[in-house]
Design a protein around this motif. Structure first.
Motif, PDB file in Angstrom:
ATOM      1  N   ASN A  18      45.552  38.745  24.681  1.00 54.38           N
ATOM      2  CA  ASN A  18      46.460  38.822  25.900  1.00 54.38           C
ATOM      3  C   ASN A  18      46.268  39.989  26.643  1.00 54.38           C
ATOM      4  O   ASN A  18      47.022  41.358  26.188  1.00 54.38           O
ATOM      5  CB  ASN A  18      47.814  38.462  25.368  1.00 54.38           C
ATOM      6  CG  ASN A  18      48.788  38.304  26.597  1.00 54.38           C
ATOM      7  OD1 ASN A  18      48.155  37.916  27.820  1.00 54.38           O
ATOM      8  ND2 ASN A  18      49.911  38.278  26.541  1.00 54.38           N
ATOM      9  N   ARG A  19      45.265  40.116  27.314  1.00 55.87           N
ATOM     10  CA  ARG A  19      45.155  41.420  28.289  1.00 55.87           C
ATOM     11  C   ARG A  19      46.067  41.560  29.264  1.00 55.87           C
ATOM     12  O   ARG A  19      46.161  40.682  30.179  1.00 55.87           O
ATOM     13  CB  ARG A  19      43.864  41.726  28.589  1.00 55.87           C
ATOM     14  CG  ARG A  19      42.604  41.578  27.493  1.00 55.87           C
ATOM     15  CD  ARG A  19      41.433  42.277  27.556  1.00 55.87           C
ATOM     16  NE  ARG A  19      41.363  43.517  27.619  1.00 55.87           N
ATOM     17  CZ  ARG A  19      41.438  44.274  26.523  1.00 55.87           C
ATOM     18  NH1 ARG A  19      41.077  43.647  25.406  1.00 55.87           N
ATOM     19  NH2 ARG A  19      41.250  45.669  26.523  1.00 55.87           N
ATOM     20  N   ILE A  20      46.929  42.889  29.546  1.00 56.68           N
ATOM     21  CA  ILE A  20      47.794  42.969  30.515  1.00 56.68           C
ATOM     22  C   ILE A  20      47.558  44.370  31.223  1.00 56.68           C
ATOM     23  O   ILE A  20      47.269  45.318  30.891  1.00 56.68           O
ATOM     24  CB  ILE A  20      49.053  43.052  29.893  1.00 56.68           C
ATOM     25  CG1 ILE A  20      49.575  41.675  29.242  1.00 56.68           C
ATOM     26  CG2 ILE A  20      50.232  43.407  30.786  1.00 56.68           C
ATOM     27  CD1 ILE A  20      50.869  41.928  28.267  1.00 56.68           C
ATOM     28  N   THR A  21      47.353  43.988  32.563  1.00 50.70           N
ATOM     29  CA  THR A  21      47.066  45.372  33.496  1.00 50.70           C
ATOM     30  C   THR A  21      48.268  45.955  33.691  1.00 50.70           C
ATOM     31  O   THR A  21      49.432  45.366  33.698  1.00 50.70           O
ATOM     32  CB  THR A  21      46.407  44.706  34.891  1.00 50.70           C
ATOM     33  OG1 THR A  21      47.539  43.761  35.533  1.00 50.70           O
ATOM     34  CG2 THR A  21      45.000  43.964  34.947  1.00 50.70           C
ATOM     35  N   PRO A  22      48.081  47.267  33.991  1.00 49.89           N
ATOM     36  CA  PRO A  22      49.204  48.195  34.222  1.00 49.89           C
ATOM     37  C   PRO A  22      49.968  47.517  35.417  1.00 49.89           C
ATOM     38  O   PRO A  22      51.079  47.701  35.649  1.00 49.89           O
ATOM     39  CB  PRO A  22      48.606  49.504  34.354  1.00 49.89           C
ATOM     40  CG  PRO A  22      47.242  49.452  33.768  1.00 49.89           C
ATOM     41  CD  PRO A  22      46.698  47.888  34.011  1.00 49.89           C
ATOM     42  N   GLU A  23      49.566  46.857  36.364  1.00 47.72           N
ATOM     43  CA  GLU A  23      50.024  46.417  37.573  1.00 47.72           C
ATOM     44  C   GLU A  23      51.189  45.297  36.972  1.00 47.72           C
ATOM     45  O   GLU A  23      52.172  45.244  37.619  1.00 47.72           O
ATOM     46  CB  GLU A  23      49.271  46.027  38.424  1.00 47.72           C
ATOM     47  CG  GLU A  23      48.376  46.901  39.317  1.00 47.72           C
ATOM     48  CD  GLU A  23      47.340  47.635  38.385  1.00 47.72           C
ATOM     49  OE1 GLU A  23      46.881  46.986  37.508  1.00 47.72           O
ATOM     50  OE2 GLU A  23      46.904  48.957  38.582  1.00 47.72           O
ATOM     51  N   GLU A  24      50.721  44.573  36.070  1.00 52.33           N
ATOM     52  CA  GLU A  24      51.435  43.298  35.536  1.00 52.33           C
ATOM     53  C   GLU A  24      52.573  43.890  34.708  1.00 52.33           C
ATOM     54  O   GLU A  24      53.701  43.392  34.930  1.00 52.33           O
ATOM     55  CB  GLU A  24      50.573  42.430  34.588  1.00 52.33           C
ATOM     56  CG  GLU A  24      51.158  41.338  34.115  1.00 52.33           C
ATOM     57  CD  GLU A  24      51.858  40.521  34.943  1.00 52.33           C
ATOM     58  OE1 GLU A  24      51.619  40.287  36.172  1.00 52.33           O
ATOM     59  OE2 GLU A  24      52.786  39.614  34.651  1.00 52.33           O
ATOM     60  N   ASP A  29      53.947  53.416  30.540  1.00 50.16           N
ATOM     61  CA  ASP A  29      53.335  54.072  29.289  1.00 50.16           C
ATOM     62  C   ASP A  29      54.522  54.871  28.591  1.00 50.16           C
ATOM     63  O   ASP A  29      55.036  56.001  29.215  1.00 50.16           O
ATOM     64  CB  ASP A  29      52.185  54.633  29.542  1.00 50.16           C
ATOM     65  CG  ASP A  29      51.471  54.889  27.849  1.00 50.16           C
ATOM     66  OD1 ASP A  29      50.907  53.751  27.384  1.00 50.16           O
ATOM     67  OD2 ASP A  29      51.419  55.774  27.347  1.00 50.16           O
ATOM     68  N   VAL A  30      54.794  54.715  27.293  1.00 52.22           N
ATOM     69  CA  VAL A  30      55.734  55.593  26.516  1.00 52.22           C
ATOM     70  C   VAL A  30      54.955  56.509  25.338  1.00 52.22           C
ATOM     71  O   VAL A  30      55.739  57.084  24.704  1.00 52.22           O
ATOM     72  CB  VAL A  30      56.916  54.918  26.109  1.00 52.22           C
ATOM     73  CG1 VAL A  30      57.781  54.400  27.055  1.00 52.22           C
ATOM     74  CG2 VAL A  30      56.612  54.133  24.889  1.00 52.22           C
ATOM     75  N   THR A  31      53.685  56.310  25.465  1.00 50.95           N
ATOM     76  CA  THR A  31      53.018  57.218  24.205  1.00 50.95           C
ATOM     77  C   THR A  31      53.378  58.587  24.197  1.00 50.95           C
ATOM     78  O   THR A  31      53.799  58.933  23.055  1.00 50.95           O
ATOM     79  CB  THR A  31      51.459  56.884  24.532  1.00 50.95           C
ATOM     80  OG1 THR A  31      51.345  55.583  24.564  1.00 50.95           O
ATOM     81  CG2 THR A  31      50.814  57.473  23.117  1.00 50.95           C
ATOM     82  N   ARG A  32      53.325  59.224  25.544  1.00 52.44           N
ATOM     83  CA  ARG A  32      53.572  60.692  25.009  1.00 52.44           C
ATOM     84  C   ARG A  32      55.102  60.989  25.105  1.00 52.44           C
ATOM     85  O   ARG A  32      55.229  61.753  24.444  1.00 52.44           O
ATOM     86  CB  ARG A  32      52.823  61.513  26.434  1.00 52.44           C
ATOM     87  CG  ARG A  32      51.389  61.551  26.361  1.00 52.44           C
ATOM     88  CD  ARG A  32      50.874  61.866  27.566  1.00 52.44           C
ATOM     89  NE  ARG A  32      51.404  63.122  27.985  1.00 52.44           N
ATOM     90  CZ  ARG A  32      50.975  63.771  28.949  1.00 52.44           C
ATOM     91  NH1 ARG A  32      50.279  63.181  30.058  1.00 52.44           N
ATOM     92  NH2 ARG A  32      51.547  64.928  29.560  1.00 52.44           N
ATOM     93  N   ASP A  65      45.326  46.646  29.718  1.00 54.68           N
ATOM     94  CA  ASP A  65      43.988  46.608  29.998  1.00 54.68           C
ATOM     95  C   ASP A  65      43.747  47.227  31.378  1.00 54.68           C
ATOM     96  O   ASP A  65      43.971  47.005  32.420  1.00 54.68           O
ATOM     97  CB  ASP A  65      43.783  44.845  30.503  1.00 54.68           C
ATOM     98  CG  ASP A  65      42.295  44.840  30.818  1.00 54.68           C
ATOM     99  OD1 ASP A  65      41.303  45.703  30.686  1.00 54.68           O
ATOM    100  OD2 ASP A  65      41.916  43.728  31.470  1.00 54.68           O
ATOM    101  N   GLY A  66      43.664  48.704  31.095  1.00 56.18           N
ATOM    102  CA  GLY A  66      43.339  49.687  32.085  1.00 56.18           C
ATOM    103  C   GLY A  66      44.168  50.876  31.725  1.00 56.18           C
ATOM    104  O   GLY A  66      44.645  51.020  30.535  1.00 56.18           O
ATOM    105  N   ASP A  67      44.156  52.052  32.329  1.00 59.01           N
ATOM    106  CA  ASP A  67      44.733  53.400  32.232  1.00 59.01           C
ATOM    107  C   ASP A  67      46.284  53.341  31.976  1.00 59.01           C
ATOM    108  O   ASP A  67      47.066  52.787  32.926  1.00 59.01           O
ATOM    109  CB  ASP A  67      44.133  54.468  33.090  1.00 59.01           C
ATOM    110  CG  ASP A  67      42.783  54.642  33.110  1.00 59.01           C
ATOM    111  OD1 ASP A  67      42.256  54.444  31.707  1.00 59.01           O
ATOM    112  OD2 ASP A  67      42.170  55.265  33.943  1.00 59.01           O
ATOM    113  N   PRO A  68      47.036  53.842  31.075  1.00 59.83           N
ATOM    114  CA  PRO A  68      48.374  53.795  31.020  1.00 59.83           C
ATOM    115  C   PRO A  68      48.883  54.585  31.872  1.00 59.83           C
ATOM    116  O   PRO A  68      48.267  55.638  32.755  1.00 59.83           O
ATOM    117  CB  PRO A  68      48.653  54.763  29.727  1.00 59.83           C
ATOM    118  CG  PRO A  68      47.502  54.732  29.072  1.00 59.83           C
ATOM    119  CD  PRO A  68      46.308  54.492  29.980  1.00 59.83           C
ATOM    120  N   ILE A  69      49.827  54.200  32.834  1.00 57.26           N
ATOM    121  CA  ILE A  69      50.847  54.821  33.961  1.00 57.26           C
ATOM    122  C   ILE A  69      52.058  55.408  33.392  1.00 57.26           C
ATOM    123  O   ILE A  69      52.873  54.656  32.831  1.00 57.26           O
ATOM    124  CB  ILE A  69      50.859  53.829  35.029  1.00 57.26           C
ATOM    125  CG1 ILE A  69      49.682  53.206  35.487  1.00 57.26           C
ATOM    126  CG2 ILE A  69      51.601  54.299  36.286  1.00 57.26           C
ATOM    127  CD1 ILE A  69      49.646  52.306  36.623  1.00 57.26           C
TER     128      ILE A  69
END
Ligand code: HEM
Length: 119
Positions: free
Chosen positions: A33-39, A81-84, A108-112
């Motif tokens: 299940n790929r999810i774009t940053p926009e979604e 995105d909460v990684t950092r 599916d894309g760069d983390p925002i």
């Protein structure tokens, strides 16, 4: 300090109990299940709150009320995105063990990051 730790532990147990009878998808299933940053960004309310973390997307709506750092700072990251920030705020916490069941897909894309991020 010990008192606070006991409270955190209690919150962890409460959360585990809260989700124990609920059904979730597996990480394996989430990979399809790929999810774009926009979604991802559309899921930014308390009732419908998603985060991306290390490439996966999680529905953290059930966790917010059990977060030891409170809902206020947590909330700012809904849809982002909460990684950092997770590394910055709590290096010692293995957050996978808290949220692994809440996985919903793969990013599916760069983390925002949110504009007002407080790392
Ligand atoms: C799903 C993602 C997250 C999980 C599972 C999580 C989990 C936790 C846990 C278990 C603690 C207790 C730490 C301890 O035992 O010392 C904690 C504390 C904290 N968290 Fe998070 N966290 C998450 C996301 C965030 C985010 C996005 C922020 C944003 C700023 C944040 C900020 C904090 C802060 C400031 C504390 C310190 C509370 C204190 O020491 O009084 N966390 N978090």
């Amino acid at each position: 300090m010990e008192k606070r730790y006991a409270l955190f532990k209690q919150m962890e147990n409460d959360f585990k109990q809260f989700i124990q009878n609920k059904t979730f998808i597996t990480k394996e299933e989430a990979r399809n299940n790929r999810i774009t940053p926009e979604e991802l960004m559309k899921h930014n309310t308390e009732d419908d709150a998603w985060f991306s973390y290390r490439g996966y997307v999680y529905d953290v709506s059930p966790y917010g009320q059990f977060h030891p750092g409170g809902l206020r700072c947590f909330k700012e990251y809904f849809g982002f995105d909460v990684t950092r920030v997770v590394i910055m705020k709590h290096k010692h916490v293995n957050i996978d063990s808290f949220i692994n069941k809440l996985v919903v897909g793969m990013l599916d894309g760069d983390p925002i990051l949110p504009q007002n991020n407080r790392e």
